[in-house]
Enzyme design. Sequence first.
Site, PDB file in Angstrom:
ATOM      1  N   HIS A  76       0.788  -1.417   0.586  1.00  0.00           N
ATOM      2  CA  HIS A  76       0.130  -0.207   0.171  1.00  0.00           C
ATOM      3  C   HIS A  76       0.709   1.472  -0.028  1.00  0.00           C
ATOM      4  O   HIS A  76       0.277   2.180   0.000  1.00  0.00           O
ATOM      5  CB  HIS A  76      -0.834   0.130   1.422  1.00  0.00           C
ATOM      6  CG  HIS A  76       0.089   0.435   2.561  1.00  0.00           C
ATOM      7  ND1 HIS A  76       0.336  -0.959   3.159  1.00  0.00           N
ATOM      8  CD2 HIS A  76      -0.002   1.217   3.548  1.00  0.00           C
ATOM      9  CE1 HIS A  76       1.001  -0.310   3.955  1.00  0.00           C
ATOM     10  NE2 HIS A  76       0.920   0.938   4.208  1.00  0.00           N
ATOM     11  N   ARG A  77       2.208   1.429   0.234  1.00  0.00           N
ATOM     12  CA  ARG A  77       3.120   2.581   0.467  1.00  0.00           C
ATOM     13  C   ARG A  77       2.736   2.652  -0.862  1.00  0.00           C
ATOM     14  O   ARG A  77       2.920   2.501  -2.016  1.00  0.00           O
ATOM     15  CB  ARG A  77       4.499   1.817   0.621  1.00  0.00           C
ATOM     16  CG  ARG A  77       4.194   1.535   2.050  1.00  0.00           C
ATOM     17  CD  ARG A  77       5.723   1.936   2.710  1.00  0.00           C
ATOM     18  NE  ARG A  77       5.315   1.255   3.904  1.00  0.00           N
ATOM     19  CZ  ARG A  77       4.771   1.531   5.152  1.00  0.00           C
ATOM     20  NH1 ARG A  77       5.010   3.195   5.146  1.00  0.00           N
ATOM     21  NH2 ARG A  77       5.310   1.609   6.318  1.00  0.00           N
TER      22      ARG A  77
END
Length: 388
Positions: A228-229
């Site tokens: 998700h970064r």
Amino acid sequence: MNKKCKLIIVAGARPNFMKISPFIHAIDKHNKARIDNKIEYILVHTGQHYDDRMSKQFFKELNIPEADINLGVGSGTHAEQVGYTMIEFEKVLRIEQPDWVVVVGDVNATLACSVTAKKQWIKCCHIEAGLRSGDMTMPEEINRLVTDRLSDLLLTPDLLSNENLRREGVPEEKIRFVGNIMIDTLEANREKVSSLHIEDIVKRNILAGFKLNTEIPKEEHYALMTLHRPSNVDNSETLSPIINFIANELASQITLLWPIHPRTLKQLKEFNLSDVIAKQPNIILLEPLGYLDMLRLNMTAKVILTDSGGLQEECTVLGTPCLTLRWNTERPITLKEHGGASVLVGNDVKQIRDVFKSAMQQPRLSCRPALWDGKTAERCLQAIFEAS
Ligand code: UD1
């Protein structure tokens, strides 16, 4: 402990919820054991994460009482999230006048609420202080640095964090090594989740609209991934090669269970990568998982690929071989060189391929850093009393 104390506890996003849960339970336990000198607390949810699956489910599963106040910040740019949180949180502080604001982790709520507290001359306690990636392009690193610089009490998860703080000149009397509070939640739930079946978890959590075209894997016969970064998912030149490796190489060797973060789902569509995934039957897309399902999947995953800090820590204690899709980590204690289960692979496909190959041969090797013993929350509370 016989001092009166009023706390505001802050949580904003998914990785905060497993950290506030044991802390609140420690307060409840303390209050039950005495007639006077009870601790008064107010739980403030900033509302950064608002979907049921990103927030409400965690409150339910981890027995966190409903937030007393929800600031309703929602999605937005960093400045919007931080700014809106500060405006609303200032109003709460003016009315409630707590002795301490307790913040956890490194999300935008952590930064916004610690700054607001200090500007109101209210003491701030940071649980999970001292972690440093050294990477100033990470929003979380900025949140950690500012929060630690301002906090009156810095509660650290490991001794490497104490060293980081000392190096930055934080006075010794502000630092207390208490251990990793997330492991309290892991230990409190580990036995309970062992009876959950992989098949049920998958069936319950299939991503809306996703067609299951393969057999649901058995224990130890699946890889698990979270991503998700922004540094991995917000740019197509980085995300495309990872997705191609996953679809064309990894998933031809082992079924991949992938609970997908809303940000990542959006980016897959934006970069026309959804089809690459859809064409590979061995990739099973799931909704973001609740804490208990995720813990269960982690316990018998053959290997994990992740850019989440919390999962790296859970893999350390559970012993799951972990590829960390980042170039650095604020949690070096989770790395193999410190006895952990995790290897940094960045977003370079060659490295991911090589480490994946060896991780597939690697047995589980669990490791328990000092004070990751399930009793951190009590030590946090004790430290606050002693500093009051
Ligand atoms: C935040 C944290 C990060 C943490 C991660 C875990 C910061 C700076 N980052 O990143 O440290 O590892 O949470 O998930 O605080 N969205 C939804 N529903 C939600 C929440 C978000 O759909 O309940 C979508 C929104 O479109 C939003 C995007 O996801 O724009 C990203 O959410 P955001 O809160 O900005 O940051 P995360 O990437 O989740």
